[in-house]
Design a protein around this motif. Structure first.
Motif, PDB file in Angstrom:
ATOM      1  N   PHE A  65       0.754  -1.494   0.140  1.00 30.19           N
ATOM      2  CA  PHE A  65      -0.063   0.221  -0.136  1.00 30.19           C
ATOM      3  C   PHE A  65       0.750   1.196   0.307  1.00 30.19           C
ATOM      4  O   PHE A  65       0.501   1.816  -1.178  1.00 30.19           O
ATOM      5  CB  PHE A  65      -1.340  -0.309   0.961  1.00 30.19           C
ATOM      6  N   SER A  66       2.046   1.019   0.491  1.00 33.09           N
ATOM      7  CA  SER A  66       3.441   2.242   1.043  1.00 33.09           C
ATOM      8  C   SER A  66       3.283   2.529  -0.369  1.00 33.09           C
ATOM      9  O   SER A  66       3.583   3.742  -0.673  1.00 33.09           O
ATOM     10  CB  SER A  66       3.283   2.253   1.832  1.00 33.09           C
ATOM     11  N   ALA A  67       4.027   1.429  -1.123  1.00 30.06           N
ATOM     12  CA  ALA A  67       4.276   1.943  -2.453  1.00 30.06           C
ATOM     13  C   ALA A  67       3.820   2.473  -3.123  1.00 30.06           C
ATOM     14  O   ALA A  67       4.342   3.188  -4.231  1.00 30.06           O
ATOM     15  CB  ALA A  67       5.240  -0.093  -2.357  1.00 30.06           C
ATOM     16  N   TYR A  68       2.702   1.660  -3.496  1.00 27.19           N
ATOM     17  CA  TYR A  68       1.594   2.180  -4.508  1.00 27.19           C
ATOM     18  C   TYR A  68       1.118   3.690  -4.577  1.00 27.19           C
ATOM     19  O   TYR A  68       1.079   4.566  -4.956  1.00 27.19           O
ATOM     20  CB  TYR A  68      -0.133   1.747  -4.754  1.00 27.19           C
ATOM     21  N   MET A  69       1.144   4.221  -2.144  1.00 23.68           N
ATOM     22  CA  MET A  69       0.505   5.860  -2.387  1.00 23.68           C
ATOM     23  C   MET A  69       1.740   6.913  -3.109  1.00 23.68           C
ATOM     24  O   MET A  69       1.589   7.607  -3.161  1.00 23.68           O
ATOM     25  CB  MET A  69       0.521   5.824  -0.419  1.00 23.68           C
ATOM     26  N   LEU A  70       3.024   5.851  -2.650  1.00 23.62           N
ATOM     27  CA  LEU A  70       4.546   6.222  -2.909  1.00 23.62           C
ATOM     28  C   LEU A  70       4.467   7.182  -4.457  1.00 23.62           C
ATOM     29  O   LEU A  70       4.650   8.028  -4.770  1.00 23.62           O
ATOM     30  CB  LEU A  70       5.370   5.990  -2.035  1.00 23.62           C
ATOM     31  N   TYR A  71       4.164   5.862  -5.007  1.00 21.05           N
ATOM     32  CA  TYR A  71       4.531   6.051  -6.479  1.00 21.05           C
ATOM     33  C   TYR A  71       2.985   6.502  -7.208  1.00 21.05           C
ATOM     34  O   TYR A  71       3.581   7.907  -7.715  1.00 21.05           O
ATOM     35  CB  TYR A  71       3.785   4.460  -7.694  1.00 21.05           C
ATOM     36  N   TYR A  72       2.358   6.300  -6.294  1.00 21.27           N
ATOM     37  CA  TYR A  72       1.163   8.033  -6.968  1.00 21.27           C
ATOM     38  C   TYR A  72       1.193   9.148  -6.429  1.00 21.27           C
ATOM     39  O   TYR A  72       0.920   9.982  -7.542  1.00 21.27           O
ATOM     40  CB  TYR A  72      -0.831   7.276  -6.142  1.00 21.27           C
ATOM     41  N   LEU A  73       1.782   9.095  -5.647  1.00 16.55           N
ATOM     42  CA  LEU A  73       1.780  10.915  -5.389  1.00 16.55           C
ATOM     43  C   LEU A  73       2.869  11.281  -5.966  1.00 16.55           C
ATOM     44  O   LEU A  73       3.381  12.575  -6.347  1.00 16.55           O
ATOM     45  CB  LEU A  73       2.338  10.672  -3.644  1.00 16.55           C
ATOM     46  N   LEU A  74       4.283  10.331  -6.077  1.00 19.32           N
ATOM     47  CA  LEU A  74       5.792  11.534  -7.030  1.00 19.32           C
ATOM     48  C   LEU A  74       4.631  11.070  -8.220  1.00 19.32           C
ATOM     49  O   LEU A  74       5.327  12.544  -9.308  1.00 19.32           O
ATOM     50  CB  LEU A  74       6.254  10.640  -6.595  1.00 19.32           C
ATOM     51  N   SER A  75       3.849  10.361  -8.856  1.00 21.78           N
ATOM     52  CA  SER A  75       3.470  10.380 -10.519  1.00 21.78           C
ATOM     53  C   SER A  75       2.604  11.921 -10.603  1.00 21.78           C
ATOM     54  O   SER A  75       2.644  12.114 -11.809  1.00 21.78           O
ATOM     55  CB  SER A  75       3.016   9.439 -10.756  1.00 21.78           C
ATOM     56  N   GLY A  76       2.164  11.947  -9.640  1.00 22.30           N
ATOM     57  CA  GLY A  76       0.499  12.871 -10.338  1.00 22.30           C
ATOM     58  C   GLY A  76       1.036  14.429  -8.792  1.00 22.30           C
ATOM     59  O   GLY A  76      -0.116  15.315  -9.273  1.00 22.30           O
ATOM     60  N   LEU A  77       1.757  14.535  -8.525  1.00 21.69           N
ATOM     61  CA  LEU A  77       2.228  16.068  -7.994  1.00 21.69           C
ATOM     62  C   LEU A  77       1.447  17.227  -8.614  1.00 21.69           C
ATOM     63  O   LEU A  77       1.011  18.016  -8.195  1.00 21.69           O
ATOM     64  CB  LEU A  77       2.953  15.659  -6.651  1.00 21.69           C
TER      65      LEU A  77
END
Length: 665
Positions: free
Chosen positions: A137-149
């Motif tokens: 979950f944390s890996a996905y959230m980190l990816y989502y945060l960095l890709s769409g910030l």
């Protein structure tokens, strides 16, 4: 709304079979609360978004989440599988948050909801599952945060923001409150359990310390893990700490009673520990702290925990007194307690072991003590016991092997002599007779009758040999009865006269006076013979008196009572022998008085045997004469006057008249 909730909870699994504070109960309640909250929150947002914020993707995400929450509840209700349902619930929360972020990615305050995932996961799942899910979950959230910030516009603080913040706050606050409550329940439960354990431990210690048996436990190495008060006391220690942690074999079971060591491999208790089987022993000793041994009976039992042996429990008792009693019983079963010789039972049990061809010829000596009955009757059984012991001592001295002598009756002994030909057996018999020649107990000269039998061939019956020896003993007793009886009486008289110089002279004087008076009365020769002998033996019963009595000038009442017993004792002595049996009655009555005031029977007048009346006059005359010799100028005349004065009261008046005439003439 309350009706809707009541209807809805019909589908919710209940924490059946759990008590308050039970972890499974708390987790089940928490899982139910999470699914119900998710259902109602998602349902509320579906309704709100449908009317206030008409965004189709958000409505769809919330509607799907509502259905998934309901489905998860139904699955939990149907299966009761907590682990599966908990994983579904955590996954549902994650999917709701991920879906919501994808739809409303320009509202970064939605990341607030991410904070709800770790506590929920940790609360519901085991640690391993939590790690895996949170990493993903944390890996996905980190990816989502960095890709769409960079694409996200600023978030507006509006009603939706307030609801999100309030929801997260309520969820976290509720979980924290539940955790605090659970913690308090756990602490209370632990406190109660601790108190119960303390009480149980105290009760167990009380039970152990109240036990009569000593009890201790060991681990697999044989080291002490616990011991009760009786164990400490019995072993002589002061405190359980003196034993705890120490090897019990080395401490108390290291050696036998003779001091030889017992290795661990020889130890029954350690063997029980290795085999995991109960063990019992009662032939060994334990050692006290002062290095003294004591006999014990012990039981060793394995300690089993969860199917695994963790040590042993040993109970033991001090059986020192029991062993002494057993030894006494065993001794009495085979030995005569008075002489220490084998008894008849032991002789009969063991004679077969000696009756073998290698021991031929086998001599049997049958021995019977003479005078035991008289010794018991006259001097008491203590004197009789000394006579038996003295006889046994003489037999031991004549026998090569004392263990081959047995006391088979009150006064009978058997000597079993292997490899002893007839000539040698006769020498041993002669040696025994010589040993008895000078032996004496009280006033009794020890004597014994002997018979010899010899088994010379293997075909000869031992019972026959024993019978031959016994018959020979009885022949010896019969042939020598008169000589034996005379020797016994002579020994008594010699002992009595040795105690007092006047007693022998008195016996001779009374015998002569009685004979003279009997002749004056014209008694037949047979009566004169009895009279002379009875008069000489009239005081033989005084043998039982204390020698100090003969030198006393004044007698106490107690002394007089003892003195008056001598006529009865004389009667018992003379009744035991054929040659004196006819004299016993006359000796018994020589202190009776004509008027009936005498002793021992209080006979009167002619009830008193005539010979006793004659002896009474002669006996009294001599006593008075000897005393008057010290004070009177004419003692004979004085003594005669005393006798005459007592005629008709103490003495027969007719016999007194004849006595006075014979003494005057």
């Amino acid at each position: 709304m309350s009706k809707l909730y009541s209807w809805f909870t019909r589908f919710v699994p209940k924490a059946i079979g759990y008590q308050m504070g039970d972890d499974s109960s708390r987790r089940t309640k928490g899982l139910n609360a999470l699914l119900i909250s998710t259902f109602f929150i998602c349902l509320a947002f579906t309704i709100l978004n449908s009317f206030l914020f008409p965004m189709q993707p958000v409505i769809l995400v919330n509607a799907v989440s509502t259905l998934l929450a309901l489905l998860t509840l139904l699955v939990f209700r149907a299966t009761g599988n907590y682990q599966f349902t908990a994983h579904m619930a955590v996954a549902l929360i994650m999917l709701c948050i991920i879906g919501y972020l994808h739809v409303v990615h320009n509202r970064y305050y939605a990341f607030i909801w991410i904070g709800i995932v770790p506590p929920i996961a940790y609360y519901l799942l085991n640690l391993r599952s939590v790690k895996v899910l949170l990493i993903l979950f944390s890996a996905y959230m980190l990816y989502y945060l960095l890709s769409g910030l960079g694409k996200w516009p600023p978030a507006a603080f509006d009603g939706q923001s307030i609801l999100s913040i309030a929801g997260v706050t309520l969820c976290i606050t509720g979980m924290l409150a539940n955790l605090v409550r659970n913690r308090n329940e756990v602490l209370t439960e632990l406190k109660n359990v601790g108190a119960q354990l303390d009480a149980q431990q105290r009760n167990l210690r009380l039970i152990l310390d109240s036990a009569a048996e000593a009890i201790y436990g060991t681990d697999l190495e044989g080291n002490c893990t616990f011991c009760n008060r009786r164990c400490i006391e019995m072993l002589g220690y002061n405190d359980p700490l003196d034993l705890l942690g120490k090897n019990m074999h080395a401490q108390i079971h290291h050696s036998r009673s003779d001091g030889t060591s017992i290795t661990m491999q020889e130890c029954i208790i350690y063997e029980a520990l290795l085999q995991g089987k109960p063990a019992h022993g009662d032939q060994e000793v334990f050692w006290r702290v002062d290095h003294t041994p004591f006999a014990v009976e012990y039981y060793a039992y394995p300690q089993i925990q969860d199917g695994v042996m963790i040590g042993t429990v040993v109970t033991f008792t001090d059986i020192t007194e029991r062993k002494k009693k057993e030894a006494e019983i065993e001794y009495l079963n085979c030995y005569d307690p008075l002489t220490g010789l084998h008894n008849r039972r032991c002789f009969e049990a063991n004679r077969g072991k000696l009756d073998i061809p290698e021991n031929l010829p086998i001599a049997i000596l049958f021995a019977d003590i003479n005078g035991l009955k008289m010794t018991n009757d006259v001097f008491g059984h203590t004197a009789g016991d000394r006579l038996i012991q003295k006889s046994a001592e003489i037999l031991r001295q004549a026998c090569r092997e004392p263990n081959l002598i047995a006391r088979v009756g009150g006064d009978e002994f058997i000597l079993f002599l292997p490899k002893t030909p007839p000539a040698q057996a006769e020498k041993i018999a002669a040696s025994i007779r010589a040993g008895f020649a000078d032996a004496k107990v009280e006033a009794i000269r020890c004597s014994i009758s002997l018979g010899v039998g010899v088994k010379q061939t293997a075909t000869q019956s031992m019972d026959e040999v024993l019978a031959n020896a016994e018959n020979a003993m009885y022949r010896d007793k019969t042939m020598n009865r008169k000589a034996t009886d005379k020797a016994l009486i002579d020994t008594i008289l010699d002992t009595l006269h040795a105690r007092s110089a006047t007693e022998q002279a008195h016996s001779k004087a009374v015998s002569d006076l009685s004979l003279a008076l009997g002749k004056a009365l014209h008694l037949p020769e047979t009566d004169l013979s009895k009279l002379q002998r009875a008069a000489y033996l009239h005081d033989i019963g005084k043998i039982v008196l204390d020698p100090a009595m003969f030198s006393k000038a004044v007698f106490t009442d107690e002394d007089m009572e003892r003195m008056q017993q001598h006529s009865a004792v004389g009667y018992r002595i003379l009744s035991l022998f054929d040659d004196t049996l006819d004299l016993a009655e006359y000796v018994y009555g020589h202190h009776e008085k004509w008027d009936g005031t005498g002793y021992p029977r209080g006979l009167k007048g002619e009830q008193i045997p005539m010979l006793s009346r004659i002896i009474a006059i002669a006996e009294s005359y001599d006593r008075v004469l000897n005393k008057a010799a010290q004070t009177q100028p004419n003692p004979a005349q004085y003594a005669l006057s005393v006798i005459v004065d007592r005629a008709g009261t103490q003495f027969d008046p007719n016999i007194t008249q004849v006595f006075a005439q014979s003494m005057a003439g």
